[in-house]
Design a protein around this motif. Sequence first.
Motif, PDB file in Angstrom:
ATOM      1  N   PRO A 181     -10.496   5.260  -6.838  1.00  0.00           N
ATOM      2  CA  PRO A 181     -10.309   4.308  -5.723  1.00  0.00           C
ATOM      3  C   PRO A 181     -11.247   4.629  -4.570  1.00  0.00           C
ATOM      4  CG  PRO A 181      -8.476   5.856  -5.849  1.00  0.00           C
ATOM      5  CD  PRO A 181      -9.308   6.093  -7.062  1.00  0.00           C
ATOM      6  N   GLN A 182     -11.828   3.586  -3.991  1.00  0.00           N
ATOM      7  CA  GLN A 182     -12.789   3.768  -2.909  1.00  0.00           C
ATOM      8  C   GLN A 182     -12.223   3.414  -1.550  1.00  0.00           C
ATOM      9  OE1 GLN A 182     -15.803   5.145  -3.508  1.00  0.00           O
ATOM     10  NE2 GLN A 182     -15.205   5.283  -5.673  1.00  0.00           N
ATOM     11  N   THR A 183     -11.210   2.541  -1.525  1.00  0.00           N
ATOM     12  CA  THR A 183     -10.616   2.098  -0.263  1.00  0.00           C
ATOM     13  C   THR A 183      -9.110   2.315  -0.294  1.00  0.00           C
ATOM     14  OG1 THR A 183     -10.177  -0.170  -0.986  1.00  0.00           O
ATOM     15  CG2 THR A 183     -12.387   0.311  -0.113  1.00  0.00           C
ATOM     16  N   ALA A 184      -8.484   2.147   0.851  1.00  0.00           N
ATOM     17  CA  ALA A 184      -7.033   2.300   0.917  1.00  0.00           C
ATOM     18  C   ALA A 184      -6.331   1.309  -0.001  1.00  0.00           C
ATOM     19  CB  ALA A 184      -6.557   2.128   2.361  1.00  0.00           C
ATOM     20  N   ALA A 185      -6.829   0.080  -0.042  1.00  0.00           N
ATOM     21  CA  ALA A 185      -6.201  -0.937  -0.890  1.00  0.00           C
ATOM     22  C   ALA A 185      -6.330  -0.599  -2.369  1.00  0.00           C
ATOM     23  CB  ALA A 185      -6.817  -2.301  -0.605  1.00  0.00           C
ATOM     24  N   ASP A 186      -7.383   0.103  -2.754  1.00  0.00           N
ATOM     25  CA  ASP A 186      -7.598   0.436  -4.165  1.00  0.00           C
ATOM     26  C   ASP A 186      -6.502   1.316  -4.740  1.00  0.00           C
ATOM     27  OD1 ASP A 186      -9.924  -1.021  -4.163  1.00  0.00           O
ATOM     28  OD2 ASP A 186     -11.261   0.713  -3.974  1.00  0.00           O
ATOM     29  N   TRP A 213       1.094   4.959   5.505  1.00  0.00           N
ATOM     30  CA  TRP A 213      -0.345   5.209   5.374  1.00  0.00           C
ATOM     31  C   TRP A 213      -1.108   3.897   5.132  1.00  0.00           C
ATOM     32  CZ3 TRP A 213      -4.354   4.943   1.756  1.00  0.00           C
ATOM     33  CH2 TRP A 213      -5.489   5.735   2.028  1.00  0.00           C
ATOM     34  N   LEU A 214      -0.593   3.072   4.219  1.00  0.00           N
ATOM     35  CA  LEU A 214      -1.247   1.796   3.915  1.00  0.00           C
ATOM     36  C   LEU A 214      -1.215   0.854   5.119  1.00  0.00           C
ATOM     37  CD1 LEU A 214       0.205   1.397   0.344  1.00  0.00           C
ATOM     38  CD2 LEU A 214      -2.232   1.627   0.890  1.00  0.00           C
ATOM     39  N   LYS A 215      -0.105   0.837   5.826  1.00  0.00           N
ATOM     40  CA  LYS A 215      -0.004  -0.013   7.011  1.00  0.00           C
ATOM     41  C   LYS A 215      -1.016   0.409   8.070  1.00  0.00           C
ATOM     42  CE  LYS A 215       3.334  -1.758  10.394  1.00  0.00           C
ATOM     43  NZ  LYS A 215       4.758  -1.717  10.850  1.00  0.00           N
ATOM     44  N   HIS A 216      -1.222   1.737   8.208  1.00  0.00           N
ATOM     45  CA  HIS A 216      -2.184   2.231   9.188  1.00  0.00           C
ATOM     46  C   HIS A 216      -3.575   1.686   8.920  1.00  0.00           C
ATOM     47  CE1 HIS A 216      -4.125   4.959  12.014  1.00  0.00           C
ATOM     48  NE2 HIS A 216      -4.994   5.256  11.068  1.00  0.00           N
ATOM     49  N   LYS A 225       9.491  -9.849   1.106  1.00  0.00           N
ATOM     50  CA  LYS A 225      10.368  -9.289   2.128  1.00  0.00           C
ATOM     51  C   LYS A 225       9.592  -8.599   3.238  1.00  0.00           C
ATOM     52  CE  LYS A 225      14.115  -8.528  -1.175  1.00  0.00           C
ATOM     53  NZ  LYS A 225      15.019  -7.511  -1.782  1.00  0.00           N
ATOM     54  N   GLY A 226       8.277  -8.697   3.196  1.00  0.00           N
ATOM     55  CA  GLY A 226       7.473  -8.083   4.237  1.00  0.00           C
ATOM     56  C   GLY A 226       7.140  -6.631   3.976  1.00  0.00           C
ATOM     57  N   GLY A 227       7.400  -6.141   2.756  1.00  0.00           N
ATOM     58  CA  GLY A 227       7.094  -4.752   2.410  1.00  0.00           C
ATOM     59  C   GLY A 227       5.912  -4.667   1.462  1.00  0.00           C
ATOM     60  N   PHE A 228       5.394  -3.462   1.307  1.00  0.00           N
ATOM     61  CA  PHE A 228       4.272  -3.275   0.398  1.00  0.00           C
ATOM     62  C   PHE A 228       4.735  -3.341  -1.055  1.00  0.00           C
ATOM     63  CE2 PHE A 228       2.846  -1.115   4.263  1.00  0.00           C
ATOM     64  CZ  PHE A 228       1.604  -1.702   4.424  1.00  0.00           C
ATOM     65  N   LYS A 229       3.862  -3.839  -1.911  1.00  0.00           N
ATOM     66  CA  LYS A 229       4.113  -3.820  -3.352  1.00  0.00           C
ATOM     67  C   LYS A 229       3.672  -2.455  -3.883  1.00  0.00           C
ATOM     68  CE  LYS A 229       3.066  -8.757  -3.849  1.00  0.00           C
ATOM     69  NZ  LYS A 229       2.132  -9.731  -4.468  1.00  0.00           N
ATOM     70  N   ILE A 230       4.442  -1.447  -3.586  1.00  0.00           N
ATOM     71  CA  ILE A 230       4.098  -0.097  -3.997  1.00  0.00           C
ATOM     72  C   ILE A 230       4.332   0.042  -5.499  1.00  0.00           C
ATOM     73  CG2 ILE A 230       4.581   2.357  -3.674  1.00  0.00           C
ATOM     74  CD1 ILE A 230       3.384   1.089  -1.244  1.00  0.00           C
ATOM     75  N   PRO A 231       3.327   0.487  -6.239  1.00  0.00           N
ATOM     76  CA  PRO A 231       3.522   0.683  -7.679  1.00  0.00           C
ATOM     77  C   PRO A 231       4.633   1.688  -7.948  1.00  0.00           C
ATOM     78  CG  PRO A 231       1.191   0.788  -7.101  1.00  0.00           C
ATOM     79  CD  PRO A 231       1.958   0.780  -5.816  1.00  0.00           C
ATOM     80  N   ALA A 232       5.366   1.449  -9.022  1.00  0.00           N
ATOM     81  CA  ALA A 232       6.445   2.365  -9.388  1.00  0.00           C
ATOM     82  C   ALA A 232       5.866   3.719  -9.777  1.00  0.00           C
ATOM     83  CB  ALA A 232       7.251   1.788 -10.546  1.00  0.00           C
ATOM     84  N   GLY A 233       6.588   4.774  -9.471  1.00  0.00           N
ATOM     85  CA  GLY A 233       6.136   6.120  -9.818  1.00  0.00           C
ATOM     86  C   GLY A 233       7.252   7.117  -9.577  1.00  0.00           C
ATOM     87  N   PHE A 234       6.973   8.371  -9.835  1.00  0.00           N
ATOM     88  CA  PHE A 234       7.977   9.417  -9.648  1.00  0.00           C
ATOM     89  C   PHE A 234       8.251   9.636  -8.164  1.00  0.00           C
ATOM     90  CE2 PHE A 234       6.090  10.964 -13.757  1.00  0.00           C
ATOM     91  CZ  PHE A 234       7.184  10.622 -14.536  1.00  0.00           C
TER      92      PHE A 234
END
Length: 308
Positions: A181-186, A213-216, A225-234
């Motif tokens: 990943p090269q950017t925060a969005a990546d 961090w992503l919002k920053h 709902k106004g939240g990030f689509k954070i990928p599922a993980g541990f």
Amino acid sequence: MLRKQLPGINGLVTFEAAARHLSFTLAASELCVSQAAVSRQVKRLEEQLGCSVFHRAQRRIELTKDGHKLFQAVTMGLGHIATVSSDIRRTKSTGQITIASTLAFSSFWLMPRIRAFHQQYPDVKVHVIASDNAQELRSDKVDLALTCGNNQLQGNETHYLFSEQAYPVCSPEYLRDKEKPQTAADVLQHRLLHLDEQLWDNIGWDAIDWPAWLKHFDVQDLDNKGGFKIPAGFTFNNYPMLIQAVLEGEGIALGFEHTTGDLVAQGKLIRLTDQTWDTGRGYYLAIKSNLAHHPDVQALSQWLLNSF
């Protein structure tokens, strides 16, 4: 000059006991003296002050207005002296210094420096408390603490160490078959590892997690709902376990310079993207004010402060 302004110390100690019990008899029993001795000490104190500190009735005593003021001051003063004396006795009797920090701070930053300190000062015993519980980190048993924030801690001398800097990290193994990943969005295209939200509540710090961090960095990938689509993980309940999962190639986590900087320098972790968030919080070494001049405490604190 202070000595001339103070009443006799014996009178103050006797007064404190009598005022606390509202009884010359109980004060005498506590101090292992006669009731007449208590009465004499109080009378001498009143002569030195030029006022009465007790209203005396036939079977009881009560504090006067001036007595109330004096009792408040004496209780505060003697209480502080007792606390300081206890701290000094504890350090002297145990022959060790107690330093506290979070599990992450202890594992990745403190322990390498403690090992180096021990080589230089083999006779100084150091007891490390590693905990993510705020009450343990601020316990009266702690002589030095490594803490995060932007405020002074009451009763402590605080020394600034460094700012908190957060950036994504992963292992070389994780990137073996993936595009870096090269950017925060990546990073949203990858498996992200998380810390349990309860951890931040326990240590009393505002969370620095993936949503923050992503919002920053103004990443606008939001759900309905106004939240990030954070990928599922541990999700992990402590940071050392999280970093161990990163080292084993399980995904990407937020690294903090004071915890992952050495691992990046050693090539065990890879720092992703050029985007680092300096959160504005600082890390501090807090030293109990009454122990700041203790030789062993000074030796350890100076070692830590000079380790940059």
